[in-house]
Design an enzyme around this catalytic site. Structure first.
Site, PDB file in Angstrom:
ATOM      1  N   GLY A   1       8.632   1.484   2.882  1.00  0.00           N
ATOM      2  CA  GLY A   1       7.480   2.256   3.337  1.00  0.00           C
ATOM      3  C   GLY A   1       6.210   1.895   2.581  1.00  0.00           C
TER       4      GLY A   1
ATOM      5  N   ARG B   1       0.843  -1.203   0.000  1.00  0.00           N
ATOM      6  CA  ARG B   1       0.000   0.000   0.000  1.00  0.00           C
ATOM      7  C   ARG B   1       0.875   1.249   0.000  1.00  0.00           C
ATOM      8  NH1 ARG B   1       2.592   2.232   3.216  1.00  0.00           N
ATOM      9  NH2 ARG B   1       2.584   2.104   5.475  1.00  0.00           N
TER      10      ARG B   1
ATOM     11  N   ASP C   1      -2.040  -0.408   7.980  1.00  0.00           N
ATOM     12  CA  ASP C   1      -1.490  -1.245   6.910  1.00  0.00           C
ATOM     13  C   ASP C   1      -2.290  -2.533   6.740  1.00  0.00           C
ATOM     14  OD1 ASP C   1       0.333   0.751   6.918  1.00  0.00           O
ATOM     15  OD2 ASP C   1       2.026  -0.453   7.613  1.00  0.00           O
TER      16      ASP C   1
ATOM     17  N   ASP D   1      -2.451   6.701  12.785  1.00  0.00           N
ATOM     18  CA  ASP D   1      -3.347   5.545  13.003  1.00  0.00           C
ATOM     19  C   ASP D   1      -3.297   5.100  14.461  1.00  0.00           C
ATOM     20  OD1 ASP D   1      -0.788   4.418  12.704  1.00  0.00           O
ATOM     21  OD2 ASP D   1      -1.460   2.782  11.401  1.00  0.00           O
TER      22      ASP D   1
ATOM     23  N   TYR E   1      10.171   4.739  16.163  1.00  0.00           N
ATOM     24  CA  TYR E   1       8.722   4.608  15.984  1.00  0.00           C
ATOM     25  C   TYR E   1       8.014   4.433  17.330  1.00  0.00           C
ATOM     26  CZ  TYR E   1       4.285   2.973  14.006  1.00  0.00           C
ATOM     27  OH  TYR E   1       2.962   2.810  13.696  1.00  0.00           O
TER      28      TYR E   1
HETATM   29  P1  ADP Z   1       7.828  -2.293   5.012  1.00  0.00           P
HETATM   30  O1  ADP Z   1       6.616  -2.877   5.670  1.00  0.00           O
HETATM   31  O2  ADP Z   1       7.732  -0.820   4.810  1.00  0.00           O
HETATM   32  O3  ADP Z   1       8.201  -2.985   3.747  1.00  0.00           O
HETATM   33  P2  ADP Z   1       9.075  -3.319   7.375  1.00  0.00           P
HETATM   34  O4  ADP Z   1      10.409  -3.098   7.976  1.00  0.00           O
HETATM   35  O5  ADP Z   1       7.867  -3.044   8.190  1.00  0.00           O
HETATM   36  O6  ADP Z   1       9.049  -2.501   6.011  1.00  0.00           O
HETATM   37  O7  ADP Z   1       8.946  -4.833   6.922  1.00  0.00           O
HETATM   38  C1  ADP Z   1       9.940  -5.415   6.098  1.00  0.00           C
HETATM   39  C2  ADP Z   1      10.290  -6.802   6.596  1.00  0.00           C
HETATM   40  O8  ADP Z   1       9.186  -7.708   6.382  1.00  0.00           O
HETATM   41  C3  ADP Z   1      11.424  -7.430   5.849  1.00  0.00           C
HETATM   42  O9  ADP Z   1      12.678  -7.034   6.376  1.00  0.00           O
HETATM   43  C4  ADP Z   1      11.174  -8.917   6.054  1.00  0.00           C
HETATM   44  O10 ADP Z   1      11.635  -9.332   7.330  1.00  0.00           O
HETATM   45  C5  ADP Z   1       9.662  -8.993   6.060  1.00  0.00           C
HETATM   46  N1  ADP Z   1       9.135  -9.362   4.738  1.00  0.00           N
HETATM   47  C6  ADP Z   1       8.265  -8.647   3.983  1.00  0.00           C
HETATM   48  N2  ADP Z   1       7.981  -9.277   2.818  1.00  0.00           N
HETATM   49  C7  ADP Z   1       8.695 -10.412   2.815  1.00  0.00           C
HETATM   50  C8  ADP Z   1       8.860 -11.505   1.889  1.00  0.00           C
HETATM   51  N3  ADP Z   1       8.229 -11.549   0.710  1.00  0.00           N
HETATM   52  N4  ADP Z   1       9.698 -12.513   2.246  1.00  0.00           N
HETATM   53  C9  ADP Z   1      10.346 -12.498   3.424  1.00  0.00           C
HETATM   54  N5  ADP Z   1      10.240 -11.515   4.336  1.00  0.00           N
HETATM   55  C10 ADP Z   1       9.434 -10.476   4.050  1.00  0.00           C
HETATM   56 MG    MG Z   2       5.932  -2.455   7.661  1.00  0.00          MG
END
Ligand code: ADP
Ligand code: MG
Length: 393
Positions: free
Chosen positions: A138, A40, A186, A49, A236
């Protein structure tokens, strides 16, 4: 100058094909169920939120797809396929006597947390995840992987959960397993989004309104800085605690509904200067979410743009969650003819900016970004897309 290319969505069918092929290669049999969940981009309302405010996100055409099949091993085996290779995790299917706990590998906590919070028994299963959503940009790859896991468990078990409850359980999973005290936005939009619409979410009542985003002469362009500042990780939770501190001083459950006069009371209370700044951001940002929704509906792009810039200033100066890369991209956008407005989006400290721009100015904007911005940006067109679903295997 690097090539002028967008990140192009792979699409559900291509991601599904890839996931099925990987599943067959890893587990030597066919997957029986499949699910998809989008990422998103938030158009307005960041860091509100968790203060029970209004937010206005849209789901992206970039997806996480998960395929799976029951196994009789009593184990959950999950493989995530990325450009860098396969990552694997395995953990026992939870029982009352042996509940799941967070652990290594870190990425699997997003999956485990959802398995632990699923409202029904989870038997052993095998699964493969593929995604074309950038992580840590993000754009909420975290909610995407949580909600796709929940949706796959729905397909495996036949148990269905009411969508708001589903979003809340995925949020709880993120609190308990990766340990991130996120708000509800989210998981809510990833679950509930509709094609061609943004979603105005009231994070207090948990009701929402679909806001048509007409296909017009205007584009929503996301520019990913591809930067994620490794801070202490406490920024955060600290912002969240500062907002709660302001609400506590005012004797309110949250900052929602705080008036400008009450902000004056807060000032008189001699509270911490940062607490006051955070509260001011939240109160004004909630108002901006409501206001910009009106302007999206009437396609008053000039006003939409003004509010985007205002929000960026506030996230930079009051919430203090921007960074030089995000600020630089907003400045390039501001100087480009045909751009209505731009702001950082998401939690901050890196990630992406969102720009509302005339469609015929998009290429000029990209050229300017590539020549003037000292970094390695990527572009994504935010075409408002559907939320999570079970897909036919
Ligand atoms: P955002 O939600 O903005 O992408 P976050 O730090 O909240 O950033 O979440 C990212 C983390 O979510 C990644 O570092 C990983 O640990 C996990 N993640 C998200 N998508 C995947 C995926 N397809 N495979 C493995 N881990 C994932
Ligand atoms: Mg996230």
């Amino acid at each position: 100058m690097p090539a002028l290319t967008d990140a192009v969505p792979a699409g559900e069918a291509a991601l599904l094909r890839r996931a099925r092929d990987e599943f067959a290669a890893v587990f030597a049999r066919g997957a029986t169920v499949a699910a998809a969940a989008p990422g998103r981009v938030n158009l307005m309302g960041d860091h509100v939120d968790y203060c029970e405010g209004y937010v206005l996100p849209v789901a992206l055409p970039f997806l996480t797809v998960m395929v799976g099949a029951p196994s009789n091993s009593g184990t959950c085996r999950v493989v995530s396929v990325q450009d860098s290779g396969r990552q694997e995790a395995s953990f026992p299917a939870p029982t009352a006597a042996n509940p799941l706990k967070p652990g290594e590998p870190a990425w699997a906590n997003y999956v485990k947390g959802v398995v632990a919070n699923f409202p029904g028994p989870v038997e052993g299963f095998d699964a493969v995840i593929v995604s074309d959503l950038p992580m840590g940009a993000g754009l909420s790859s975290s909610a995407s992987i949580e909600v796709v896991t929940f949706t796959l468990l729905e397909a495996l078990s036949g148990i269905r959960t009411e969508p708001v409850r589903k979003a809340q359980l995925c949020q709880k999973a993120e609190h308990e397993f990766p340990g991130m005290p996120c708000g509800i936005m989210d998981q809510y939009v990833v679950t509930m989004a509709k094609k061609d619409h943004a979603l105005l979410i009231d994070c207090r009542s948990l009701e929402s309104t679909q806001v048509p985003i007409f296909n017009s002469d205007t584009a929503i362009l996301v520019i990913n800085t591809n930067v994620k500042h490794q801070l202490t990780g406490s920024e955060y939770p600290q912002r969240r605690a500062q907002c709660q501190a302001a609400a506590d001083i005012l004797g309110k459950p949250s900052l929602r509904g705080t008036t400008v006069e009450q902000l004056e009371d807060l000032k008189q209370s001699n509270c911490d200067a940062d607490v006051l700044k955070r509260a001011r951001h939240v109160v004004e940002e909630i108002r901006r979410s409501e206001e910009i929704t009106k302007y999206f509906k009437t396609r008053d792009w000039e006003r939409v743009g003004e509010l985007l810039y205002e929000s960026h200033e506030s996230l930079r100066n009051l919430m203090e969650v921007s960074c030089p890369e995000l600020d630089a991209l907003v400045e390039v956008a501001r100087a480009t003819p045909g751009v209505y407005g731009a702001r950082m989006t998401g939690g901050g400290f890196g990630g992406s900016v969102v720009v509302v721009v005339k469609k015929n100015s998009v290429d000029d904007l990209k050229k300017r970004v590539l020549s003037q911005y000292k970094g390695n940006p990527t572009f994504l067109l935010a075409i408002p897309s559907d939320g999570a679903r079970i897909i036919n295997i």
